[in-house]
Design a protein around this motif. Structure first.
Motif, PDB file in Angstrom:
ATOM      1  N   HIS A 196       0.844  -0.995   0.032  1.00 38.89           N
ATOM      2  CA  HIS A 196      -0.214  -0.099  -0.033  1.00 38.89           C
ATOM      3  C   HIS A 196       1.051   1.259  -0.058  1.00 38.89           C
ATOM      4  N   ALA A 197       0.252   2.355  -0.515  1.00 37.22           N
ATOM      5  CA  ALA A 197       0.988   3.623  -0.507  1.00 37.22           C
ATOM      6  C   ALA A 197       1.486   4.011   0.616  1.00 37.22           C
ATOM      7  N   ASP A 198       0.590   3.938   1.539  1.00 42.75           N
ATOM      8  CA  ASP A 198       0.849   4.314   2.936  1.00 42.75           C
ATOM      9  C   ASP A 198       1.944   3.416   3.667  1.00 42.75           C
ATOM     10  N   HIS A 199       2.388   2.486   2.855  1.00 37.56           N
ATOM     11  CA  HIS A 199       3.520   1.642   3.424  1.00 37.56           C
ATOM     12  C   HIS A 199       4.852   1.773   2.895  1.00 37.56           C
ATOM     13  N   ILE A 200       4.937   2.186   1.495  1.00 40.91           N
ATOM     14  CA  ILE A 200       5.891   2.215   0.599  1.00 40.91           C
ATOM     15  C   ILE A 200       6.100   3.605  -0.236  1.00 40.91           C
ATOM     16  N   GLY A 201       4.988   4.401   0.049  1.00 41.67           N
ATOM     17  CA  GLY A 201       5.097   5.608  -0.753  1.00 41.67           C
ATOM     18  C   GLY A 201       6.452   6.423  -0.689  1.00 41.67           C
ATOM     19  N   VAL A 208      16.171  -4.376  -0.057  1.00 41.24           N
ATOM     20  CA  VAL A 208      14.749  -4.283   0.343  1.00 41.24           C
ATOM     21  C   VAL A 208      14.327  -5.604   0.580  1.00 41.24           C
ATOM     22  N   TRP A 209      13.506  -5.746   1.488  1.00 40.91           N
ATOM     23  CA  TRP A 209      12.757  -7.132   1.725  1.00 40.91           C
ATOM     24  C   TRP A 209      11.312  -6.833   1.577  1.00 40.91           C
ATOM     25  N   GLY A 210      10.573  -7.724   1.027  1.00 39.14           N
ATOM     26  CA  GLY A 210       9.232  -7.638   1.025  1.00 39.14           C
ATOM     27  C   GLY A 210       8.414  -8.702   0.436  1.00 39.14           C
ATOM     28  N   PRO A 211       7.117  -8.907   0.747  1.00 32.98           N
ATOM     29  CA  PRO A 211       6.434 -10.159   0.449  1.00 32.98           C
ATOM     30  C   PRO A 211       6.249 -10.386  -1.197  1.00 32.98           C
ATOM     31  N   SER A 212       5.896 -11.766  -1.312  1.00 32.25           N
ATOM     32  CA  SER A 212       5.293 -12.095  -2.809  1.00 32.25           C
ATOM     33  C   SER A 212       3.890 -11.636  -2.942  1.00 32.25           C
ATOM     34  N   THR A 255       6.713  -7.756  -4.291  1.00 33.77           N
ATOM     35  CA  THR A 255       7.685  -6.550  -4.146  1.00 33.77           C
ATOM     36  C   THR A 255       8.813  -6.431  -5.506  1.00 33.77           C
ATOM     37  N   ALA A 256       9.006  -7.745  -6.146  1.00 33.90           N
ATOM     38  CA  ALA A 256      10.113  -7.671  -6.907  1.00 33.90           C
ATOM     39  C   ALA A 256       9.545  -6.746  -8.466  1.00 33.90           C
ATOM     40  N   TYR A 257       8.264  -7.133  -8.580  1.00 31.50           N
ATOM     41  CA  TYR A 257       7.410  -6.479  -9.610  1.00 31.50           C
ATOM     42  C   TYR A 257       7.257  -4.763  -9.244  1.00 31.50           C
ATOM     43  N   MET A 258       6.997  -4.561  -7.875  1.00 27.82           N
ATOM     44  CA  MET A 258       6.818  -3.181  -7.767  1.00 27.82           C
ATOM     45  C   MET A 258       8.249  -2.570  -7.956  1.00 27.82           C
ATOM     46  N   ILE A 259       9.124  -3.172  -7.253  1.00 24.76           N
ATOM     47  CA  ILE A 259      10.677  -2.487  -7.370  1.00 24.76           C
ATOM     48  C   ILE A 259      11.083  -2.142  -8.961  1.00 24.76           C
ATOM     49  N   LEU A 295      26.377   4.937  -6.770  1.00 31.91           N
ATOM     50  CA  LEU A 295      26.462   3.582  -6.428  1.00 31.91           C
ATOM     51  C   LEU A 295      25.118   3.157  -5.596  1.00 31.91           C
ATOM     52  N   GLY A 296      24.433   4.269  -4.815  1.00 30.91           N
ATOM     53  CA  GLY A 296      23.282   3.926  -4.160  1.00 30.91           C
ATOM     54  C   GLY A 296      21.996   3.731  -4.832  1.00 30.91           C
ATOM     55  N   LEU A 297      22.194   3.865  -6.427  1.00 31.50           N
ATOM     56  CA  LEU A 297      20.909   3.527  -7.004  1.00 31.50           C
ATOM     57  C   LEU A 297      20.574   1.975  -7.334  1.00 31.50           C
ATOM     58  N   GLU A 298      21.645   1.326  -7.000  1.00 27.22           N
ATOM     59  CA  GLU A 298      21.327  -0.103  -7.164  1.00 27.22           C
ATOM     60  C   GLU A 298      20.677  -0.730  -5.756  1.00 27.22           C
ATOM     61  N   ILE A 299      19.477  -1.431  -6.362  1.00 30.98           N
ATOM     62  CA  ILE A 299      18.638  -1.898  -5.243  1.00 30.98           C
ATOM     63  C   ILE A 299      18.784  -3.250  -5.287  1.00 30.98           C
ATOM     64  N   GLU A 300      18.827  -4.105  -4.196  1.00 32.58           N
ATOM     65  CA  GLU A 300      18.837  -5.627  -3.918  1.00 32.58           C
ATOM     66  C   GLU A 300      17.374  -5.850  -3.405  1.00 32.58           C
ATOM     67  N   VAL A 301      16.651  -6.884  -4.298  1.00 30.51           N
ATOM     68  CA  VAL A 301      15.427  -7.059  -3.843  1.00 30.51           C
ATOM     69  C   VAL A 301      15.402  -8.352  -3.333  1.00 30.51           C
TER      70      VAL A 301
END
Ligand SMILES: [Zn+2]
Ligand SMILES: [Zn+2]
Length: 425
Positions: A135-140, A160-164, A172-176, A197-203
């Motif tokens: 939800h936007a109020d948790h990832i916005g 970033v850790w998040g659910p399927s 989460t991977a789709y969202m990222i 360097l900080g633009l890399e995201i580990e999902v």
């Protein structure tokens, strides 16, 4: 019906140093042993032989000014509100800092990034984010931490850790991936202009149905996931254990058996304590039917929250995810107290919990609104000009170049920093 003691402190000074204190609503009184001002603090003022001595203990948390003990956990409310944006409360976000140096962000809702910045934590340390649901109020404000963190000197990847979800487009991977696509122009614009360097995201996407499964285990810290029941499939809650301390965070959930079983004996249990139906009708203009559905079937209303906490019996229960105001708080607390008599705080933004095996101390943070980015914890790396994408001939042809003042800035800056940069031709 027993009503929790209500403390209202108004500490709203704007000093010359632009320290802004916050209106703090305290909800537990003697239950928690964490009230303010403490008798000791009052006595210190009254009995001090030295009018220039500092007060001790301090009843306010000043970010960046207090060491964390090796066995201590500090939890900071950086978003306690609702999906509706408001200045007083950002949407869901909590920082957990541990005495071993590790720091974690749990949810990062709309408006929370500026609260995170106010905690004066170097962004290199803010590289681990756990999302309970999408939800936007948790990832916005994930984008604000991601890209804003790059500008604010985070020189390491964001993890970033998040659910399927129920299908591959709801995880989460789709969202990222889509967030990166949304910011394609932004990312291109940074190349060669700042260190990226900080633009890399580990999902790290994990199964939302996993029960008490370990999703993180490093440096003596274990974080587990349990399923949550909220809106549609794909919501989870988290349990962090470290050094004999246990922290539980619901994100959003309807009361459920997994929370009841696995968060028992938490030291600090943070669970949504949503607006009850009558407040949703009176304050948010919900229809009665919609209010009843959202408040009692999608979310956990205050008396339901009390039932949950009576079952798990944490050392301290923390309610959040509600607009906590002078005219809503008394009703919410009364409803919680109709089903729960233990230690309890109804959180507002900037509430700070210091947890050890012996004590749980609750204070409000006093925030410096003039915060600038802190230095990177490693040597700041320069961007590589060769990476710049640059402009088309069309846009370049429109440049109006003030050579004299550009030379002024190059000369002034080179002189100040002992460098010898030349303006580009
Ligand atoms: Zn939600
Ligand atoms: Zn929510």
């Amino acid at each position: 019906m027993k009503r929790g003691k209500v403390w209202t402190f108004v500490a709203g000074f704007v000093t010359a140093a632009a320290l802004v204190a916050i209106v703090a609503f305290r909800t537990s009184g003697a239950d928690t042993g964490a009230t303010a001002p403490s008798p000791a603090a009052v006595a210190a003022v009254q009995d001090s032989p030295n009018p220039t001595a500092a007060l001790s203990p301090r009843d306010v948390y000043y970010p960046g000014s207090e060491a964390l003990a090796p066995d201590e956990m500090r939890i900071i409310a950086c978003g306690t509100g609702m999906p509706n944006a408001r200045p007083k409360q950002a949407a869901a976000c909590w920082i957990v800092e541990l005495g071993n140096g590790d720091k974690f962000i749990f949810d990062i809702g709309l408006g929370s990034a500026e609260r995170i910045a106010a905690m004066k934590i170097p962004y290199d340390y803010l590289d681990k984010v756990f999302l309970g649901h999408l939800h936007a109020d948790h990832i916005g404000d994930l984008d604000a931490l991601w890209i804003g963190g790059v500008i604010s000197n985070r020189q390491r990847k964001l993890r970033v850790w998040g659910p399927s979800g129920a299908d591959s487009t709801l995880g989460t991977a789709y969202m990222i991936d889509r967030m990166k696509e949304m910011y394609a122009w932004d990312m291109a614009s940074r190349q060669g202009n700042v260190n990226t360097l900080g633009l890399e995201i580990e999902v790290n996407e994990f199964d939302y149905k996993a029960v008490n499964a370990v999703v993180y285990e490093e440096n003596g810290v274990t974080i587990r996931t349990i399923p949550a029941i909220h809106a549609v499939d794909g919501s989870v809650s988290f349990i962090l254990t470290w050094n004999g301390l246990k922290f539980a965070f619901s994100s959003d959930t309807y009361p459920n058996k997994w929370w009841m079983e696995h968060t028992k004996d938490s030291d600090l249990a943070i669970h949504e304590c949503f607006a009850p139906p009558s407040i949703m009708v009176n304050k948010q203009q919900f229809t009665v039917g919609d209010a009843l559905n959202v408040a009692t079937q999608v979310h956990t209303s205050p008396a339901m929250f009390g039932k949950v906490m009576s079952t798990i019996q944490p050392r301290m229960a923390v309610g959040y995810h509600v607009f906590n105001d002078f005219d809503t708080q008394p009703q919410i607390i009364e409803e919680v107290r109709s089903t729960y008599g233990g230690p309890f705080e109804l959180a507002v933004d900037y509430m700070v919990f210091n947890v050890t095996k012996d004590s749980i101390r609750v204070r409000m943070a006093a925030v410096d609104e003039d915060i600038w980015p802190l230095p990177s914890v490693t040597k700041k790396l320069a961007a590589n000009p060769a990476d710049r994408i640059g402009f088309s001939d069309f846009v370049t042809s429109g440049r109006v170049v003030f050579e004299d003042v550009i030379k002024f800035y190059y000369d002034q800056t080179n002189q100040m920093f002992g460098t010898d940069f030349k303006p580009p031709k």
